[in-house]
Motif scaffolding. Structure first.
Motif, PDB file in Angstrom:
ATOM      1  N   UNK B  47      51.124  42.247  28.741  1.00 36.32           N
ATOM      2  CA  UNK B  47      51.430  42.346  30.175  1.00 36.32           C
ATOM      3  C   UNK B  47      51.356  43.768  30.703  1.00 36.32           C
ATOM      4  N   UNK B  48      51.567  44.735  29.768  1.00 36.10           N
ATOM      5  CA  UNK B  48      51.502  46.114  30.252  1.00 36.10           C
ATOM      6  C   UNK B  48      50.074  46.492  30.664  1.00 36.10           C
ATOM      7  N   UNK B  49      49.089  45.820  30.033  1.00 42.96           N
ATOM      8  CA  UNK B  49      47.693  46.083  30.406  1.00 42.96           C
ATOM      9  C   UNK B  49      47.371  45.512  31.790  1.00 42.96           C
ATOM     10  N   UNK B  50      48.128  44.523  32.213  1.00 41.06           N
ATOM     11  CA  UNK B  50      47.926  43.952  33.557  1.00 41.06           C
ATOM     12  C   UNK B  50      48.764  44.698  34.582  1.00 41.06           C
ATOM     13  N   UNK B  51      49.994  45.015  34.174  1.00 41.59           N
ATOM     14  CA  UNK B  51      50.926  45.641  35.122  1.00 41.59           C
ATOM     15  C   UNK B  51      50.495  47.045  35.535  1.00 41.59           C
ATOM     16  N   UNK B  52      49.941  47.796  34.598  1.00 43.02           N
ATOM     17  CA  UNK B  52      49.583  49.190  34.909  1.00 43.02           C
ATOM     18  C   UNK B  52      48.565  49.276  36.056  1.00 43.02           C
ATOM     19  N   UNK B  53      47.428  48.560  35.945  1.00 48.39           N
ATOM     20  CA  UNK B  53      46.492  48.622  37.083  1.00 48.39           C
ATOM     21  C   UNK B  53      47.047  47.970  38.346  1.00 48.39           C
ATOM     22  N   UNK B  54      47.877  46.930  38.143  1.00 55.76           N
ATOM     23  CA  UNK B  54      48.459  46.284  39.328  1.00 55.76           C
ATOM     24  C   UNK B  54      49.361  47.255  40.072  1.00 55.76           C
ATOM     25  N   UNK B  55      50.175  47.963  39.315  1.00 59.41           N
ATOM     26  CA  UNK B  55      51.070  48.948  39.937  1.00 59.41           C
ATOM     27  C   UNK B  55      50.265  50.045  40.625  1.00 59.41           C
ATOM     28  N   UNK B  56      49.167  50.462  39.943  1.00 57.21           N
ATOM     29  CA  UNK B  56      48.315  51.503  40.539  1.00 57.21           C
ATOM     30  C   UNK B  56      47.697  51.001  41.838  1.00 57.21           C
ATOM     31  N   UNK B  57      47.259  49.721  41.818  1.00 51.12           N
ATOM     32  CA  UNK B  57      46.648  49.134  43.021  1.00 51.12           C
ATOM     33  C   UNK B  57      47.667  49.058  44.154  1.00 51.12           C
ATOM     34  N   UNK B  58      48.891  48.645  43.810  1.00 52.90           N
ATOM     35  CA  UNK B  58      49.955  48.553  44.827  1.00 52.90           C
ATOM     36  C   UNK B  58      50.247  49.937  45.409  1.00 52.90           C
ATOM     37  N   UNK B  59      50.312  50.913  44.506  1.00 54.77           N
ATOM     38  CA  UNK B  59      50.599  52.286  44.950  1.00 54.77           C
ATOM     39  C   UNK B  59      49.504  52.793  45.892  1.00 54.77           C
ATOM     40  N   UNK B  60      48.238  52.541  45.507  1.00 61.60           N
ATOM     41  CA  UNK B  60      47.109  52.970  46.345  1.00 61.60           C
ATOM     42  C   UNK B  60      47.154  52.265  47.697  1.00 61.60           C
ATOM     43  N   UNK B  61      47.465  50.956  47.655  1.00 62.99           N
ATOM     44  CA  UNK B  61      47.530  50.181  48.901  1.00 62.99           C
ATOM     45  C   UNK B  61      48.629  50.712  49.814  1.00 62.99           C
ATOM     46  N   UNK B  62      49.795  50.994  49.220  1.00 63.90           N
ATOM     47  CA  UNK B  62      50.922  51.503  50.013  1.00 63.90           C
ATOM     48  C   UNK B  62      50.568  52.851  50.630  1.00 63.90           C
ATOM     49  N   UNK B  63      49.980  53.729  49.811  1.00 62.69           N
ATOM     50  CA  UNK B  63      49.599  55.049  50.315  1.00 62.69           C
ATOM     51  C   UNK B  63      48.533  54.932  51.399  1.00 62.69           C
ATOM     52  N   UNK B  64      47.569  54.028  51.172  1.00 60.03           N
ATOM     53  CA  UNK B  64      46.497  53.819  52.158  1.00 60.03           C
ATOM     54  C   UNK B  64      47.033  53.304  53.472  1.00 60.03           C
ATOM     55  N   UNK B  65      47.920  52.293  53.373  1.00 56.55           N
ATOM     56  CA  UNK B  65      48.507  51.736  54.599  1.00 56.55           C
ATOM     57  C   UNK B  65      49.348  52.786  55.332  1.00 56.55           C
ATOM     58  N   UNK B  66      50.053  53.582  54.539  1.00 52.95           N
ATOM     59  CA  UNK B  66      50.861  54.663  55.132  1.00 52.95           C
ATOM     60  C   UNK B  66      49.991  55.647  55.884  1.00 52.95           C
ATOM     61  N   UNK B  67      48.857  55.998  55.265  1.00 53.72           N
ATOM     62  CA  UNK B  67      47.938  56.951  55.911  1.00 53.72           C
ATOM     63  C   UNK B  67      47.355  56.353  57.188  1.00 53.72           C
ATOM     64  N   UNK B  68      46.996  55.059  57.128  1.00 48.92           N
ATOM     65  CA  UNK B  68      46.449  54.392  58.322  1.00 48.92           C
ATOM     66  C   UNK B  68      47.483  54.336  59.442  1.00 48.92           C
ATOM     67  N   UNK B  69      48.720  54.015  59.048  1.00 51.37           N
ATOM     68  CA  UNK B  69      49.810  53.945  60.026  1.00 51.37           C
ATOM     69  C   UNK B  69      50.033  55.320  60.666  1.00 51.37           C
ATOM     70  N   UNK B  70      49.986  56.357  59.832  1.00 51.59           N
ATOM     71  CA  UNK B  70      50.187  57.725  60.314  1.00 51.59           C
ATOM     72  C   UNK B  70      49.100  58.091  61.327  1.00 51.59           C
ATOM     73  N   UNK B  71      47.853  57.699  60.988  1.00 49.97           N
ATOM     74  CA  UNK B  71      46.731  57.982  61.894  1.00 49.97           C
ATOM     75  C   UNK B  71      46.887  57.216  63.203  1.00 49.97           C
TER      76      UNK B  71
END
Lengths: 192, 115
Positions: B47-71
């Protein structure tokens, strides 16, 4: 009296013309000579933008929106000079000569000493009209052109609502209608 | 027996040769044949092999949405500032218009008064 002038203006605005764009380049030189100057050019786009921040919740905001929505453009040039004689009659004439012609009606001209104020109405072939004021005072030269219904009462009301930059009561997310006394109430008080 | 001799005797008894128990050599040989037990290594579970990229994807999505919201908020603020500026210009235009209308009105009244 204002209402009477407004009605007079509306009644007089029955002629049709072609072009109401006035070339004011002859006055460009005053920008550096004048003590104070104001140049305002509002297009339909900027007028639309201005209405976007007005609130519908306040009566004043709604009134302003209605007034601005009817306008197609506003052009203002005013130059205030430190001393007399900063401009010549030719400078005034350069603008005045463009006001005549088909579609233009001078409905008021006041000469008082060195002061001269003229008000013109114009109506385009497409039915849109407007009001133009040319005021030459000893130390001030002013050109006002309002493209839209020449409803002086509405313009005076708009001026009163916005006087002194008091926008708090009319902006969409600032203040509340109850905080600012409506100008209608003030009018009623004045009448009483 | 003096004290020195007693301690010597104790030391001798402690260091005397002792025979291993029966079957010691066989036990040693048997241990040698056993497969070596490796030290426990921390192994990543599936599960750690699935969770690591999933967490990274979530983090990227959150940061991306934050940047879009800021813009988006920045654009809205800019638009608002432009609109307020336009309204300010309109206010100035109306102020000048009203002052000239009042000037004309005053002169008309004065002229009428003189007549």
């Amino acid at each position: 009296m204002r209402k009477a002038i407004g009605l007079c203006v509306l009644a007089a605005a029955t002629v049709f013309g072609q072009n109401q764009n006035i070339d004011l380049s002859a006055w460009d030189k005053f920008a550096s000579k004048a003590k104070e100057s104001s140049v305002v050019t509002l297009t339909p786009e900027t007028l639309g933008l201005a209405t976007s921040v007005l609130t519908d919740d306040s009566g004043d905001g709604k009134q302003l929106k209605d007034v601005i929505a009817k306008l197609k453009g506003v052009t203002i040039r005013t130059y205030e000079f430190a001393e007399k004689g900063a401009y010549t009659k030719a400078d005034v004439e350069a603008v005045r000569k463009q006001l005549g012609g088909p579609g233009w009606t001078k409905f008021m001209e006041v000469k008082d000493g060195e002061e001269q104020v003229e008000m013109w109405l114009h109506k385009s072939a497409n039915g849109s009209g407007g009001l133009t004021i040319l005021a030459a005072e000893p130390r001030q030269l002013t050109f006002v052109q309002i493209d839209g219904p020449p409803d002086l009462a509405s313009l005076m009301r708009a001026s009163k609502l916005l006087k002194g930059g008091g926008l708090d009561g009319v902006l969409s997310d600032k203040g509340s209608p109850s905080k600012k006394k409506s100008s209608r109430d003030e009018d009623n008080e004045e009448d009483n | 027996m003096n004290e020195f001799q007693r301690e010597e005797e104790l030391l001798r008894q402690g260091l005397r040769r002792r025979e291993p128990r029966d079957g010691f050599a066989n036990r040693v040989l048997a241990r040698l044949d056993e497969p070596k037990r490796s030290a426990p290594v921390a192994q990543a579970s599936w599960w750690s092999w699935i969770m690591a990229p999933a967490m990274a994807a979530v983090l990227i999505a959150v940061l991306g949405l934050g940047a879009l919201q800021y813009q988006r908020v920045g654009r809205e603020r800019q638009q608002r500032a432009k609109a307020e500026q336009a309204l300010g210009q309109f206010a100035r235009a109306m102020e000048i218009t009203a002052s000239k209308l009042e000037l004309a009105q005053t002169r008309v009244f004065r002229t009428r008064g003189q007549q």
